[in-house]
Design a protein around this motif. Structure first.
Motif, mmCIF file in Angstrom:
data_model
loop_
_atom_site.group_PDB
_atom_site.id
_atom_site.type_symbol
_atom_site.label_atom_id
_atom_site.label_comp_id
_atom_site.label_asym_id
_atom_site.label_seq_id
_atom_site.Cartn_x
_atom_site.Cartn_y
_atom_site.Cartn_z
ATOM 1 N N ARG A 127 0.827 -1.203 0.000
ATOM 2 C CA ARG A 127 0.000 0.000 0.000
ATOM 3 C C ARG A 127 0.865 1.259 0.000
ATOM 4 N N SER A 128 1.940 1.242 0.789
ATOM 5 C CA SER A 128 2.819 2.401 0.895
ATOM 6 C C SER A 128 3.582 2.645 -0.400
ATOM 7 N N LEU A 129 4.131 1.574 -1.001
ATOM 8 C CA LEU A 129 4.885 1.726 -2.244
ATOM 9 C C LEU A 129 3.993 2.243 -3.372
ATOM 10 N N TRP A 147 -14.249 2.002 -16.793
ATOM 11 C CA TRP A 147 -14.048 0.589 -17.123
ATOM 12 C C TRP A 147 -14.313 -0.293 -15.904
ATOM 13 N N GLU A 148 -13.753 0.096 -14.763
ATOM 14 C CA GLU A 148 -13.982 -0.684 -13.544
ATOM 15 C C GLU A 148 -15.442 -0.610 -13.102
ATOM 16 N N ALA A 184 -21.825 -6.284 -6.089
ATOM 17 C CA ALA A 184 -21.297 -7.126 -7.161
ATOM 18 C C ALA A 184 -20.638 -8.393 -6.626
ATOM 19 N N GLY A 185 -20.422 -8.464 -5.293
ATOM 20 C CA GLY A 185 -19.813 -9.640 -4.692
ATOM 21 C C GLY A 185 -18.323 -9.764 -4.924
ATOM 22 N N ILE A 186 -17.620 -8.620 -5.020
ATOM 23 C CA ILE A 186 -16.179 -8.652 -5.233
ATOM 24 C C ILE A 186 -15.487 -7.758 -4.206
ATOM 25 N N LYS A 187 -14.205 -8.008 -3.979
ATOM 26 C CA LYS A 187 -13.444 -7.269 -2.965
ATOM 27 C C LYS A 187 -12.896 -5.959 -3.504
ATOM 28 N N ASP A 188 -12.325 -5.978 -4.718
ATOM 29 C CA ASP A 188 -11.714 -4.796 -5.319
ATOM 30 C C ASP A 188 -12.285 -4.554 -6.702
ATOM 31 N N SER A 189 -12.280 -3.293 -7.135
ATOM 32 C CA SER A 189 -12.811 -2.969 -8.460
ATOM 33 C C SER A 189 -11.916 -3.516 -9.570
ATOM 34 N N PRO A 200 -1.322 -2.391 -6.661
ATOM 35 C CA PRO A 200 -1.006 -3.280 -5.533
ATOM 36 C C PRO A 200 -1.278 -2.623 -4.187
ATOM 37 N N GLY A 201 -1.971 -3.353 -3.319
ATOM 38 C CA GLY A 201 -2.273 -2.848 -1.993
ATOM 39 C C GLY A 201 -3.484 -1.954 -1.915
ATOM 40 N N HIS A 202 -3.971 -1.514 -3.065
ATOM 41 C CA HIS A 202 -5.117 -0.604 -3.095
ATOM 42 C C HIS A 202 -6.281 -1.163 -3.908
ATOM 43 N N GLY A 203 -6.020 -2.148 -4.754
ATOM 44 C CA GLY A 203 -7.072 -2.686 -5.606
ATOM 45 C C GLY A 203 -7.092 -1.979 -6.944
#
Length: 258
Positions: free
Chosen positions: A11-13, A46-47, A213-218, A223-226
């Motif tokens: 997340r930091s990077l 798009w997402e 939508a039943g999903i964790k990330d868009s 990386p670390g943010h979705g």
């Protein structure tokens, strides 16, 4: 209870990379900020289309439409060009799932307004105003993240966003207020709290869409943010809220001295 910091490094990077790219475009202005607005708008639509049940091909097509529409809006910058903000919504009515068309139409317009609003703020008011606004969103998120992980406590809206706590929410307001006060005194501190709260609601709205939508990330682009929408959902609401408030009240936005 042990706190989960497993995603902190990634997340930091990613955050550092986004800050370099984002603030680089803000500093340069002109073509750079417009190109950033176009890219982010296209990726978010798009997402969003994927969250609203569009097939991958249709989602990419809608992202392309959004990028083209955003290009017209930010490069022409006259009132008739704003009609382009409705193009993704119009196409989305045919390309997204039947029960999600209204949601896609509404949110896609917000996304398009975000790109236009960011460019308008940079060109019309100046770099200081954009740095202030983006800083409000970033510091609210950082303050909420660490306070929520360290302090815990009652959940803000557990049915939609189970990780968000009242302690994190309040910490976000405090960080936003301090940032606003540093930029423009008590008046801007109050505006910063309102904008921070709008950003938090934007984050919750996107959490609702993901849960629906039943999903964790868009997506998994960052990386670390979705996805891009995961990272900029708060900015969408913050910019739109600022645009609405500026049409109602004379806001004490920071501008360059001299």
């Amino acid at each position: 209870m042990a706190r989960d910091w497993s995603d902190l490094r990634a997340r930091s990077l990613s955050a550092v990379a986004m800050i370099v790219i984002g603030f680089g475009a803000i500093f340069l202005g002109g073509f750079a900020i417009k190109a950033l607005a176009i890219a982010v708008s296209g990726l978010m639509v798009w997402e969003l289309a994927r969250l609203c049940g569009a097939t991958d091909l249709r989602a990419r097509a809608l992202g392309g439409v959004a990028a083209l529409a955003s290009t017209a809006m930010v490069f022409v910058m006259i009132p008739p060009s704003l009609l382009a903000m409705f193009l993704p919504a119009m196409f989305g009515m045919a390309l997204t799932a039947k029960g999600s068309r209204g949601i896609f139409g509404f949110y896609s317009v917000l996304v398009m307004l975000t790109g236009f609003g960011l460019v308008s703020l940079r060109i019309g008011v100046g770099i200081e105003a954009v740095v202030w606004l983006v800083g409000v969103v970033i510091l609210c998120d950082i303050g909420g993240y660490f306070a929520g992980r360290m302090l815990g406590g009652p959940k803000f809206w557990p049915a939609i966003s189970p990780k968000k706590t009242w302690s994190g929410t309040a910490a976000g307001w405090i960080c936003a207020a301090i940032w606003g006060f540093a930029f423009g005194g008590i008046g801007l501190a109050i505006v910063s709290i309102v904008i921070a709260f709008a950003g938090q609601l934007g984050d919750i709205l996107e959490s609702y869409l993901k849960r629906r939508a039943g999903i964790k990330d868009s997506s998994n682009l960052i990386p670390g943010h979705g996805g891009v929408l995961d990272r900029f959902d708060a900015l969408v609401a913050a910019i739109v809220a600022l645009m609405v408030l500026s049409m109602i009240f004379p806001l004490p936005l920071p501008v360059a001295a001299g």
